[in-house]
Motif scaffolding. Sequence first.
Motif, short mmCIF file in Angstrom:
data_model
loop_
_atom_site.label_atom_id
_atom_site.label_comp_id
_atom_site.label_asym_id
_atom_site.label_seq_id
_atom_site.Cartn_x
_atom_site.Cartn_y
_atom_site.Cartn_z
N TRP A 35 0.84 -1.20 0.00
CA TRP A 35 0.00 0.00 0.00
C TRP A 35 0.87 1.25 0.00
N PHE A 36 1.91 1.25 0.83
CA PHE A 36 2.84 2.38 0.86
C PHE A 36 3.47 2.60 -0.51
N TYR A 37 3.90 1.52 -1.13
CA TYR A 37 4.49 1.60 -2.47
C TYR A 37 3.49 2.21 -3.46
N ILE A 38 2.25 1.73 -3.40
CA ILE A 38 1.21 2.25 -4.30
C ILE A 38 1.03 3.75 -4.09
N LEU A 39 0.98 4.18 -2.83
CA LEU A 39 0.73 5.59 -2.53
C LEU A 39 1.88 6.49 -2.92
N THR A 40 3.05 5.93 -3.20
CA THR A 40 4.14 6.76 -3.73
C THR A 40 3.96 7.01 -5.22
N ARG A 41 2.98 6.32 -5.84
CA ARG A 41 2.77 6.43 -7.28
C ARG A 41 1.37 6.87 -7.68
N VAL A 42 0.40 6.66 -6.79
CA VAL A 42 -1.00 6.90 -7.11
C VAL A 42 -1.61 7.78 -6.02
N PRO A 43 -2.40 8.78 -6.38
CA PRO A 43 -3.07 9.58 -5.35
C PRO A 43 -3.98 8.70 -4.47
N LEU A 44 -4.03 9.00 -3.19
CA LEU A 44 -4.86 8.24 -2.26
C LEU A 44 -6.32 8.20 -2.70
N SER A 45 -6.83 9.32 -3.17
CA SER A 45 -8.24 9.38 -3.58
C SER A 45 -8.53 8.43 -4.73
N THR A 46 -7.55 8.17 -5.56
CA THR A 46 -7.71 7.22 -6.66
C THR A 46 -7.48 5.79 -6.18
N ALA A 47 -6.39 5.57 -5.46
CA ALA A 47 -6.03 4.22 -5.02
C ALA A 47 -7.11 3.62 -4.12
N TYR A 48 -7.66 4.43 -3.23
CA TYR A 48 -8.60 3.90 -2.25
C TYR A 48 -9.91 3.44 -2.90
N VAL A 49 -10.25 4.01 -4.02
CA VAL A 49 -11.47 3.61 -4.72
C VAL A 49 -11.42 2.11 -5.05
N PHE A 50 -10.22 1.60 -5.32
CA PHE A 50 -10.08 0.18 -5.65
C PHE A 50 -10.41 -0.73 -4.47
N SER A 51 -10.35 -0.19 -3.25
CA SER A 51 -10.70 -1.01 -2.09
C SER A 51 -12.17 -1.43 -2.13
N ILE A 52 -12.99 -0.67 -2.87
CA ILE A 52 -14.39 -1.06 -3.05
C ILE A 52 -14.46 -2.47 -3.63
N LEU A 53 -13.62 -2.72 -4.62
CA LEU A 53 -13.62 -4.03 -5.26
C LEU A 53 -13.19 -5.12 -4.28
N GLY A 54 -12.14 -4.85 -3.52
CA GLY A 54 -11.66 -5.83 -2.55
C GLY A 54 -12.66 -6.10 -1.44
N SER A 55 -13.31 -5.05 -0.97
CA SER A 55 -14.31 -5.22 0.09
C SER A 55 -15.46 -6.10 -0.39
#
Length: 127
Positions: A67-87
């Motif tokens: 997650w930390f690695y992802i957030l160094t490359r993708v804005p949080l507001s964009t990355a977190y939207v994908f958690s919808i799929l995982g949930s």
Amino acid sequence: MPVNAAVTWKEAALCAGFAVALPIGQTLFKWAAQYNEKLSGNVVVRLITNGPLIGAFAWYGLTALFWFYILTRVPLSTAYVFSILGSGLVPLIAWLVFKEPIGWRFAAGYALMILGFAVIMQGQARA
């Protein structure tokens, strides 16, 4: 890293990987809970001898680093939207692996989640 830039395929793949990692962690915790019922001794002994629980904690440690690695490359507001799929995958995995009941409301709710995800990502692509 522009805040409203469209998501690249690489960023989407990273975020989707994280979305899959989350329900895997939840599955590991469920297995640990089931395994815990077979153990004896006080709570401390059961915690330190519960291999699936230790594995679940290790998995979450690795996913936190991911997650930390992802957030160094993708804005949080964009990355977190994908958690919808995982949930949404967690109940599906619970149904498939643990034979937990789910009904039509799950399907309807997940369809709404996917629709929401699509709406948000369309907004990201146009921003």
